[in-house]
Design an enzyme around this catalytic site. Structure first.
Site, PDB file in Angstrom:
ATOM      1  N   ASP A 115       0.931  -1.051  -0.217  1.00  0.00           N
ATOM      2  CA  ASP A 115       0.286  -0.032   0.325  1.00  0.00           C
ATOM      3  C   ASP A 115       0.646   1.369   0.097  1.00  0.00           C
ATOM      4  O   ASP A 115       0.553   2.198  -0.829  1.00  0.00           O
ATOM      5  CB  ASP A 115      -0.857  -0.019   1.202  1.00  0.00           C
ATOM      6  CG  ASP A 115      -0.376  -0.131   2.584  1.00  0.00           C
ATOM      7  OD1 ASP A 115       0.742  -0.589   2.574  1.00  0.00           O
ATOM      8  OD2 ASP A 115      -1.030   0.161   3.644  1.00  0.00           O
ATOM      9  N   ILE A 141       2.438 -10.182   1.898  1.00  0.00           N
ATOM     10  CA  ILE A 141       2.583 -11.800   2.190  1.00  0.00           C
ATOM     11  C   ILE A 141       1.128 -11.214   2.908  1.00  0.00           C
ATOM     12  O   ILE A 141       0.379 -12.416   3.625  1.00  0.00           O
ATOM     13  CB  ILE A 141       2.895 -12.131   2.358  1.00  0.00           C
ATOM     14  CG1 ILE A 141       4.376 -11.635   3.919  1.00  0.00           C
ATOM     15  CG2 ILE A 141       4.335 -12.400   1.401  1.00  0.00           C
ATOM     16  CD1 ILE A 141       5.155 -12.025   4.377  1.00  0.00           C
ATOM     17  N   ASP A 142       0.901  -9.744   4.352  1.00  0.00           N
ATOM     18  CA  ASP A 142      -0.127  -9.853   4.376  1.00  0.00           C
ATOM     19  C   ASP A 142      -1.576  -9.693   3.958  1.00  0.00           C
ATOM     20  O   ASP A 142      -2.521  -9.955   4.693  1.00  0.00           O
ATOM     21  CB  ASP A 142      -0.304  -8.175   5.236  1.00  0.00           C
ATOM     22  CG  ASP A 142       0.678  -8.503   5.686  1.00  0.00           C
ATOM     23  OD1 ASP A 142       1.587  -9.203   6.214  1.00  0.00           O
ATOM     24  OD2 ASP A 142       1.072  -7.325   6.089  1.00  0.00           O
ATOM     25  N   MET A 186       3.606 -12.483  10.760  1.00  0.00           N
ATOM     26  CA  MET A 186       3.441 -11.530  10.315  1.00  0.00           C
ATOM     27  C   MET A 186       2.018 -11.199   9.689  1.00  0.00           C
ATOM     28  O   MET A 186       1.115 -11.681   9.067  1.00  0.00           O
ATOM     29  CB  MET A 186       3.946 -11.513   9.134  1.00  0.00           C
ATOM     30  CG  MET A 186       5.592 -11.252   9.890  1.00  0.00           C
ATOM     31  SD  MET A 186       6.449 -10.537   8.285  1.00  0.00           S
ATOM     32  CE  MET A 186       8.350  -9.712   8.266  1.00  0.00           C
ATOM     33  N   GLU A 247       0.121 -10.704  14.575  1.00  0.00           N
ATOM     34  CA  GLU A 247       1.368  -9.190  15.419  1.00  0.00           C
ATOM     35  C   GLU A 247       0.468  -8.065  15.324  1.00  0.00           C
ATOM     36  O   GLU A 247       0.712  -7.058  15.746  1.00  0.00           O
ATOM     37  CB  GLU A 247       2.711  -9.370  14.526  1.00  0.00           C
ATOM     38  CG  GLU A 247       2.133  -8.729  12.859  1.00  0.00           C
ATOM     39  CD  GLU A 247       3.594  -7.999  12.082  1.00  0.00           C
ATOM     40  OE1 GLU A 247       5.210  -8.571  13.429  1.00  0.00           O
ATOM     41  OE2 GLU A 247       3.288  -7.726  11.041  1.00  0.00           O
TER      42      GLU A 247
END
Length: 431
Positions: A115, A141-142, A186, A247
Site C-alpha cells: 500500500d 504476504i499480508d 506477520m 502481530e
C-alpha cells in the site's frame, strides 16, 4: 530522442513472486521493442540527489530474466523509502524522481509493492502530468490490498504454504513434548496470513486484530482468550496446543506510547512511520503473563514462542504465484502500452488486478481511502463464511461450555479452581 523506456522498481518488504513480475514485465516489454531498466532499492535512490545511473540501475533483457520467476527474493532488491515525510508529500523527493525519469527518458513505470509503494506510485503519476504512465502491481504476504473478487495479493499463497509447513512441524513437536507454542505471524493491519495458516494447519486457535473491532484491548484480555482455550484443551484430555496470534494484535493495545509503556522501551519506526512490529515481543508478553497465572494456581506449563514472518518473504514461489505474477506482469505492460485504455486513465495510473480471469486495472483514485488519502486496507471479514468455518474448528471457550455443568466442573478442575471462580473469571469471554 529514442523510444521511451520502461522502468521497474520494487518497494516495501519482500514477497515470493517479485522476480516473476520483473521477468514477466521485462519479456512483455522487450517483445514490444522497449528498452527496460531496473531501479535498485525501490524509491531510495531515484528520490535522492545522489542518484547515479551507473550504480543504481541495471538494463534488463530476456536472457537476464528468463528463469528468475522460479527464484525467491528480488534481483532489484527492495527498500521501504517513500515519497512521504512527516505525513506529507516530500516535494524535493518528487522533484528528484521526476528529474530521473526525464533524464533516462522513462515513459512507463511499473512499481511492485504494497500500500505504501502504491501511494508513492500514485504521487509520481500525478507529478509527471501525463509524461509518464504508471502501473502498480500489488505485492504483500499480508494480503491486505483491496483487490476485487477476493483475489489474493501475490506472495500470500506461497507465504501461507511455508508458514503452514512450519506450524505443522510445531504442532507435532507440541504433541510429542506436551507443550504449548505461541506463534506470532506477520500481519500489521490484517490477520489474513495468521488466519489462513491456522485454518490450513488446524492450529488450536488463531487470534486476529479484526475480532476486536475498533476497540482497544489489554494484553490481559488476549491472555484470557488463550488461557481459557488452554484450560478447555486440558479438560478435553490434551496438554499441548498451538496458539497463533497475528502481530497486528499488538496495535490493539493502544497507541504507540501505550505499547512502549508496556514494554518499558521505545519502539523503532520504519520510513513510513509504522511501528516495527518485529520489535514488539508479543509472544513473550503473552507467555510471561499466562505462565504467571498458571503458577499462581499451582500449575506448571511449558510455553515456547515462535515468530514467523521473515522466513516466508523470500521463499521460492509456489506454482500459483508463479502463474499469477506472470499474468500480472503481462497485464501491467498491456495496460501501459495497449490502446484498450484511455489516455486520461493512464495519466492517473492504476493498480493491476485480475477479475474473473480478465485484466482489471483499477485507477489509483479508486483504491484510496477518502479520509486518510492513503491506499485502503483489506481486512478479514469476520462475518464471512470463511471466517465462520475457521472459527468453528478452533478450541475456545464457548457459551455452551459454561451451560454444561459437567464440563464446567471438568474445566474448573483442570484450572485448579472451583466452578464459581472459573465462571466468574472467564465468563466475560462469552458474554
Amino acid at each position: 530522442m529514442s523510444t521511451k523506456r520502461l522502468a521497474i522498481l520494487v518497494g516495501g518488504g519482500p514477497a515470493p513472486g517479485i522476480n516473476g513480475v520483473i521477468g514477466s514485465v521485462t519479456i512483455a516489454a522487450r517483445k514490444r521493442g522497449l528498452e527496460v531498466v531496473g531501479f535498485y532499492d525501490g524509491f531510495k535512490w531515484i528520490s535522492s540527489s545522489s542518484f547515479d545511473p551507473a550504480v543504481h540501475t541495471v538494463p534488463l533483457d530476456i536472457s537476464r530474466v528468463s528463469r528468475i520467476h522460479l527464484e525467491g527474493g528480488s534481483i532489484l532488491r527492495t527498500a521501504r523509502d517513500s515519497l512521504i515525510k512527516g505525513g506529507a508529500i516530500d516535494e524535493a523527493k518528487v522533484a528528484n524522481v521526476r528529474k530521473v525519469m526525464e533524464s533516462l527518458n522513462v515513459g512507463y513505470l511499473v512499481t511492485i509493492g504494497g500500500d505504501d509503494t502504491a501511494f508513492s506510485a500514485s504521487i509520481v503519476a500525478r507529478a509527471m502530468e501525463g509524461r509518464l504512465f504508471v502501473a502498480h502491481v500489488p505485492k504483500t504476504i499480508d494480503n491486505d490490498l483491496p483487490l476485487p473478487g477476493d483475489m489474493p495479493t501475490f506472495g500470500f499463497q506461497t507465504a501461507r504454504e511455508v508458514a503452514t509447513s512450519i506450524v505443522k512441524n510445531l504442532m507435532e513437536d507440541a504433541r510429542t513434548t506436551n507443550r504449548w507454542y505461541f506463534v506470532v505471524i506477520m500481519g500489521r493491519s490484517a490477520g489474513h496470513l495468521a488466519l489462513g495458516t491456522g485454518k490450513a494447519a488446524g492450529a488450536t486457535l488463531t487470534i486476529i486484530p479484526e475480532e476486536f473491532g475498533d476497540r482497544k484491548v489489554r494484553v490481559e484480555d488476549v491472555c484470557d482468550i488463550i488461557e481459557a482455550a488452554m484450560i478447555k484443551r486440558k479438560a478435553l484430555g490434551r496438554d499441548d496446543g498451538i496458539a497463533i496470534v497475528a502481530e497486528g494484535v499488538a496495535l490493539k493495545f493502544g497507541d504507540v506510547e501505550e505499547i512502549e509503556r508496556i514494554l518499558g522501551k521505545s519502539i523503532p519506526r520504519d520510513p513510513h512511520g509504522h511501528v516495527r512490529l518485529a520489535e514488539v515481543p508479543l509472544g513473550e508478553l503473552l507467555k510471561n503473563e499466562i505462565t504467571r497465572r498458571f503458577e499462581e494456581r499451582g500449575k506448571k506449563i511449558t510455553i515456547v514462542t515462535k515468530d514467523v514472518g521473515y522466513e516466508l518473504r523470500c521463499a521460492p514461489p509456489i506454482p500459483f504465484d508463479i502463474e499469477y505474477t506472470r499474468d500480472l506482469g503481462y497485464g501491467a505492460v498491456e495496460y501501459l502500452l495497449s490502446g484498450s485504455y484511455s489516455e486520461e486513465m493512464k495519466r492517473k495510473g492504476a493498480m493491476i488486478s485480475i477479475l474473473n480471469g480478465k485484466l482489471n486495472p483499477i485507477p489509483f483514485d479508486e483504491i484510496m481511502d477518502p479520509v486518510t488519502g492513503r491506499t485502503r486496507v483489506r481486512t478479514v471479514d469476520i462475518t464471512s463464511y470463511a471466517y465462520q468455518v475457521a472459527r468453528s474448528y478452533m478450541i475456545r471457550l464457548e457459551r455452551e461450555d459454561l451451560e454444561n455443568p459437567e464440563f464446567v466442573a471438568s474445566m474448573a478442575k483442570a484450572a485448579n479452581m472451583d466452578v464459581e471462580s472459573f465462571t466468574k473469571r472467564f465468563g466475560h469471554l462469552v458474554s
